[in-house]
Design a protein around this motif. Structure first.
Motif, mmCIF file in Angstrom:
data_model
loop_
_atom_site.group_PDB
_atom_site.id
_atom_site.type_symbol
_atom_site.label_atom_id
_atom_site.label_comp_id
_atom_site.label_asym_id
_atom_site.label_seq_id
_atom_site.Cartn_x
_atom_site.Cartn_y
_atom_site.Cartn_z
ATOM 1 N N LEU A 1 0.926 -1.200 0.108
ATOM 2 C CA LEU A 1 -0.080 -0.030 -0.063
ATOM 3 C C LEU A 1 0.871 1.227 -0.070
ATOM 4 O O LEU A 1 0.495 2.140 -0.464
ATOM 5 N N LYS B 1 0.750 3.717 -9.637
ATOM 6 C CA LYS B 1 -0.544 3.620 -9.132
ATOM 7 C C LYS B 1 -1.182 2.012 -8.832
ATOM 8 O O LYS B 1 -0.587 1.492 -9.491
ATOM 9 N N LEU B 2 -2.130 2.233 -8.065
ATOM 10 C CA LEU B 2 -2.443 0.974 -7.612
ATOM 11 C C LEU B 2 -2.692 -0.008 -8.735
ATOM 12 O O LEU B 2 -2.326 -1.056 -9.024
ATOM 13 N N ILE B 3 -3.527 0.812 -10.046
ATOM 14 C CA ILE B 3 -4.066 -0.016 -10.878
ATOM 15 C C ILE B 3 -2.730 -0.440 -12.248
ATOM 16 O O ILE B 3 -2.897 -0.786 -13.256
ATOM 17 N N ASP C 1 1.510 7.768 -1.895
ATOM 18 C CA ASP C 1 -0.196 7.825 -1.656
ATOM 19 C C ASP C 1 -0.470 6.382 -2.393
ATOM 20 O O ASP C 1 -0.114 6.009 -3.134
ATOM 21 N N VAL C 2 -1.581 5.837 -1.481
ATOM 22 C CA VAL C 2 -2.105 4.504 -1.543
ATOM 23 C C VAL C 2 -2.567 4.264 -2.860
ATOM 24 O O VAL C 2 -2.131 3.193 -3.876
ATOM 25 N N VAL C 3 -3.308 5.370 -3.704
ATOM 26 C CA VAL C 3 -3.974 4.873 -4.831
ATOM 27 C C VAL C 3 -3.153 5.486 -6.080
ATOM 28 O O VAL C 3 -3.015 4.761 -6.852
ATOM 29 N N TRP D 1 0.614 2.460 9.994
ATOM 30 C CA TRP D 1 -0.266 1.251 9.234
ATOM 31 C C TRP D 1 -0.067 -0.034 9.700
ATOM 32 O O TRP D 1 -0.696 -0.820 9.520
#
Lengths: 836, 119
Positions: free
Chosen positions: A188, A196-198, A568-570, A658
């Motif tokens: 994360l 990015k996450l994706i 940043d997570v996303v 976290w």
């Protein structure tokens, strides 16, 4: 030429900072590459031992009425085989691959908590050694790898055999939970800029879901092991029906872990497949989003299957239908992943390299295991084959197909990364055919043996039942399989030392793990790349050179710090810089003190166990004390472009925050399992209601719950006061929460002590004691945290900017207060309201 | 449809929440069914149907409705910030998760309609 010189000099500076001292100093290693490889090597050692045990099993079952091994040794061997393979080989091997690969795939320099993963390794090694030593000394557990009660209970398993399993495996599970938290926070937060996450490699999604499954799935088994050990050691009757317990409760707790475990093993195998298929097919993965959705679905549904192992225990048809439906449902997201891999291979130009051979082996073997999985998901069929060799065959098709074949493919795929040398090719092909043919010879015919009614876990059988020839074939196949594995290991060793040097990216892969020199340096990347899309090495072909030239993030060594980016997570936007810890003996020392606790408990030297627990607490506090800084972080240059980022020290959303969040998620699952167990016994177990009830003054529960609420309010006030810069109020809040914690802990201990005469008389009393123990432990830890943070405040480690520690105290106390209220409801309201 | 933007780690949690509701439905349905079938607690018949069946259907529909609400919110989110590539994919993930979780919940809960609750 000048730039090459600069790159070499940067390499030398980074190597010096990220390196580990030689000789005994290696014991202080915390670097993810080193720790990951240690996990892999240790798990392979346990694999070899478990494999030898399986050959003994096959030798025994090769012929009817064989007396090669007697029943006592046979029971120990099949128990040890399952235990070693599941807990000491499969999960640690996954952890090893993940620790080694994850930061490299995410473009980071290390994991979020390097010391935690090192501690996890020592827990695994020491816990596993306890189990293995017992087996070698002839005192191994003998109740099966799932330790069903009452077979594993004291009357039927006297001595320390079951205790070895319960304590040794719980010790190892500390490692699993540690690594689970490590993986989640790393995925994360600890990625490279722009990832990015994706755009994250599918490996990241697979391991994110797997790590959540570990965090959610292992606590029920840890709880079950603690309860069974309490029953065996102190007579608290959680699983004894004569005293209000229920042996089926153990099955629920075990399989709440045990079925997700199958997918905890399969998903990382699929992660490796999804990482290897695109480069080998020379085509981007097809259906990325659908695969992500399928991974999540697989992970969640896997928690709805546990009763699928308990169809024969007498559950109403509707309950069976729930689990049968879920068991069939899980085939759908698994199928989605398969079709995505096949579509990618079909759309690309597959390179028929050695790893591909093992990938095809995986596809065939795992699909067959999946098909028999759908068969045993059907209740009437399962009733017929329950506890027969059909289930043994199914299980091996799933586990060997889902984990071993992908891992073999991965070994050939990534060994150039580890050793810098290329595979030989030929011996690996021979090894594959021995393994593939040997495996199918062993286990395919075992379906037939099972359909003909041969039960599991019997050490011999009579001739003429139709089991003779299938068993002989299985045994011959088992030895061919073993020869194949020996050839594989030999091939690895030969080419590790003698293989030709490999080019830098031999598979022309798209992932960042190949954007570094091989064998990989300890710091991974000369500078952390900024990526602009998925498949970074295909989209940014010069990335490797740019990274080496230090053109991206954190290309220079600063103050001797080990630095890596947090994002940043996303969005993957850089958030801050994490200052990683260097080599330290603390994880090893913590592992040793934890080992003192478990070994002393095992030997029933309880005062020494208390000493071990106390020493462990001291080491944990020393560990926590080593963190932080006495000055507020200031933004520093993070890239040649001039991006400024703060260092993480004390920041409110630093990795430590976290880490605690996900540790509490695991803790909450253990607590939920405890509440479930208590209500389950109250509702379903025989011999309820109990002959007595808890009788205490209302002041005691009021003090217990009220103390926790005061602890929370004090910690919260301290957090708010710290953020407002009011140091006096901060100190008062922490002192209040400290006293609240110790008062609550004392009150929780007093509740069963005062209100119940005999904790061993009934499961009701044992349940009350377990709930009170949970509350007392959390209040005590809360009090210690408050005292620790107050001391840190006095020493100047906390400020309005460096507010992490007051936030951590507040979060812990928030959880403890909620848990205390629930414990109160479970103790005093549930028994009165819910009919038995 | 005015929806506040969901950001940071919550965005990820939101994208996957359809399956979290499915898991909650599974746990609640099995717990309710197990409790009423094994304890002395009883429910009266409603409209000629066993009270427990009616209760299970209600629980089932509430969770299906919750997934519906999530999907409605997800549509609002995807209309809000369609310009970023990451958001588009994450929004698509939300829709896939919600739809598949709803279908899975229908599949898994359907036996309530045809089997006696405690037989």
């Amino acid at each position: 030429m000048k730039s090459e010189t600069e790159a070499v000099e940067r390499h030398a500076r980074l190597s010096k900072v990220f390196g580990t001292p030689p000789g005994l100093g290696q014991l202080s290693a915390v670097n993810h590459t080193t720790v990951g490889l240690r996990f892999i090597v240790a798990s392979l050692f346990f694999f070899v031992v478990a494999g030898i045990l399986s050959m003994l099993i096959r030798a025994q079952l090769a012929t009817a009425t064989n007396d090669f091994i007697g029943p006592d040794i046979y029971n120990q061997i099949f128990t040890a085989h399952g235990t070693l393979m599941m807990f000491l080989f499969a999960i640690p091997l996954i952890e090893g691959f993940t620790l080694y690969l994850l930061p490299k795939l995410l473009g980071s320099r290390d994991l979020a908590f390097p010391r935690l993963s090192a501690y996890g390794f020592w827990c695994y090694l020491f816990g596993g050694s306890i189990v293995l030593l017992a087996v070698l000394l002839g005192h191994g557990p003998d109740s099966g790898w799932f330790m069903y009660t009452p077979l594993s209970s004291e009357p039927y398993s006297p001595g320390i055999r079951s205790d070895i399993w319960l304590l040794g495996i719980t010790f190892v599970e500390i490692s699993a939970i540690s690594i689970g938290v490590e993986i989640v926070v790393t995925i994360l937060k600890v990625r490279t800029a722009g990832m990015k996450l994706i755009w994250m490699p599918l490996f990241g999604w697979y391991l994110l879901v797997t790590a959540f499954m570990i965090i959610a799935g292992f606590p029920p088994l840890i709880l079950g092991s603690i309860l069974l050990e309490l029953e065996r050691a102190f007579g608290l009757p959680f699983f004894d029906p004569a005293r209000g317990g229920d042996s089926i409760l153990w099955q629920h707790l075990f399989w709440l872990f045990g079925h997700p475990e199958v997918y905890i093993i399969f998903l990382p195998g699929a992660a490796l497949i999804s990482t290897m298929v695109p480069p080998l097919a020379r085509h981007p993965i097809i259906g990325y989003t659908m695969i992500v959705a399928a991974i999540v679905a697989t992970g969640v549904i896997s928690f709805g299957l546990w009763v699928h192992h308990m169809y024969t225990v007498g559950i109403p048809h509707l309950g069976l239908a729930f689990f049968s439906a879920a068991s069939m449902l899980v085939a759908v997201p698994t199928g989605v992943q398969f079709f995505a891999w096949i579509a990618t291979l079909f759309a690309g130009r597959p390179a028929m390299k050695l790893p591909m051979l093992y990938l095809f082996g995986f596809l065939i073997v795992f699909v067959m295991g999946g098909l028999t999985g759908v068969m045993v998901a059907l209740v009437p069929f399962d009733w017929q084959v329950h506890d027969t060799h059909f289930v043994v065959a199914h299980m091996h098709y799933v586990l060997v197909g889902g984990l071993v074949f992908p891992m073999l493919a991965a070994a050939y795929y990534w060994l150039p990364h580890v050793s810098g040398r290329a595979p030989s090719g030929k011996l690996g092909v021979y090894a594959f055919w021995f393994i593939f043919i040997g495996f199918n010879l062993t286990f395919f015919i075992m379906h037939l043996t099972g359909l003909r009614g041969m039960p599991r876990r019997v050490y011999t059988y009579e001739a003429g039942l139709g089991w003779d020839i299938p068993n002989l074939v299985s045994s011959v196949g088992g030895f061919i399989l073993s020869i194949g594995f020996a050839m594989f290991l030999m091939d690895m060793l030969i080419y590790w030392r003698l293989g030709r040097l490999s080019p830098r990216n031999p598979w022309k892969a798209d992932t960042l793990d190949w954007a570094m020199p091989i064998p990989s340096p300890t710091y991974n990347f000369g500078s952390q790349p900024e990526i602009t899309g998925p498949n970074p090495l295909w989209n940014q072909p010069d990335l490797g050179r740019e990274i080496a030239a230090g053109k991206h993030y954190l290309g220079e060594v600063r103050n001797g710090w080990r630095e890596t980016l947090a994002v940043d997570v996303v969005s993957g936007r850089p958030h801050y810089i994490i200052l990683l810890p260097g080599p330290t003996y603390l994880p090893l020392i913590a592992g040793l003190t934890t080992a003192i606790f478990f070994a002393s408990f095992l030997l029933k030297v309880y005062w020494m166990a208390a000493v071990g627990a106390g020493l462990s607490l001291c080491v944990y506090l020393a560990w926590a004390w080593a963190n932080g800084a006495k000055t507020d972080p200031v933004p520093v240059a993070a890239s040649p472009k001039g991006d400024l980022l703060p260092t993480h020290t004390g920041l409110p959303q630093a990795p430590g925050w976290w880490g605690l969040v996900f540790t509490l998620v695991a803790d909450a699952h253990l607590f939920a399992s405890l509440i479930f167990g208590f209500i389950y016994l109250k509702t379903i177990a025989p011999n309820w209601p109990p002959p007595f009830v808890l009788e205490v003054s209302p002041l005691l529960p009021a003090l217990a719950i009220g103390g926790c609420l005061v602890g929370y309010l004090g910690a919260r006030a301290a957090r708010l006061a710290n953020e407002a810069g009011r140091e006096g109020m901060r100190a008062i809040g922490l002192v209040v929460s400290y006293f609240g914690g110790f008062a609550a802990a004392a009150a929780f201990v007093a509740i069963p002590w005062v209100g119940l005469e005999d904790l061993t008389a009934h499961a009701y009393a044992a349940g009350i004691a377990a709930l009170a123990g949970y509350g007392a432990l959390h209040a005590l830890v809360g009090g210690i945290i408050s005292a620790f943070v107050a001391t840190r405040c006095a020493w100047g480690y906390v400020s309005p900017v460096r507010s992490l520690e007051t936030r951590i105290a507040s979060l812990w106390w928030g959880y403890t207060a909620v848990a205390a209220v629930i414990i109160g409801i479970a103790m005093f309201i549930v028994p009165a309201v819910l009919p038995s | 449809m005015s929806t506040r933007a969901i950001t940071g780690g919550w965005r990820l949690l939101f994208a996957l929440s359809g399956w979290i509701v499915w898991a909650a439905a599974f746990a609640v349905l099995y717990a309710v069914q197990g409790y009423f079938c094994h304890s002395a607690a009883t429910l009266p018949d409603i409209l000629g149907l066993p009270g427990l069946t009616v209760l299970l259907v209600v629980v089932w529909l509430i969770h299906l409705g919750a997934i519906g609400v999530l999907e409605w919110k997800a549509i609002g989110q995807s209309r809000r910030r369609p310009e970023e590539t990451g958001e588009i994919v994450l929004a698509r993930l939300s829709h896939i998760v919600n739809v598949t979780a709803a279908l899975a919940l229908i599949w898994f809960g359907a036996p309530i309609l045809v089997l006696p609750p405690c037989g």
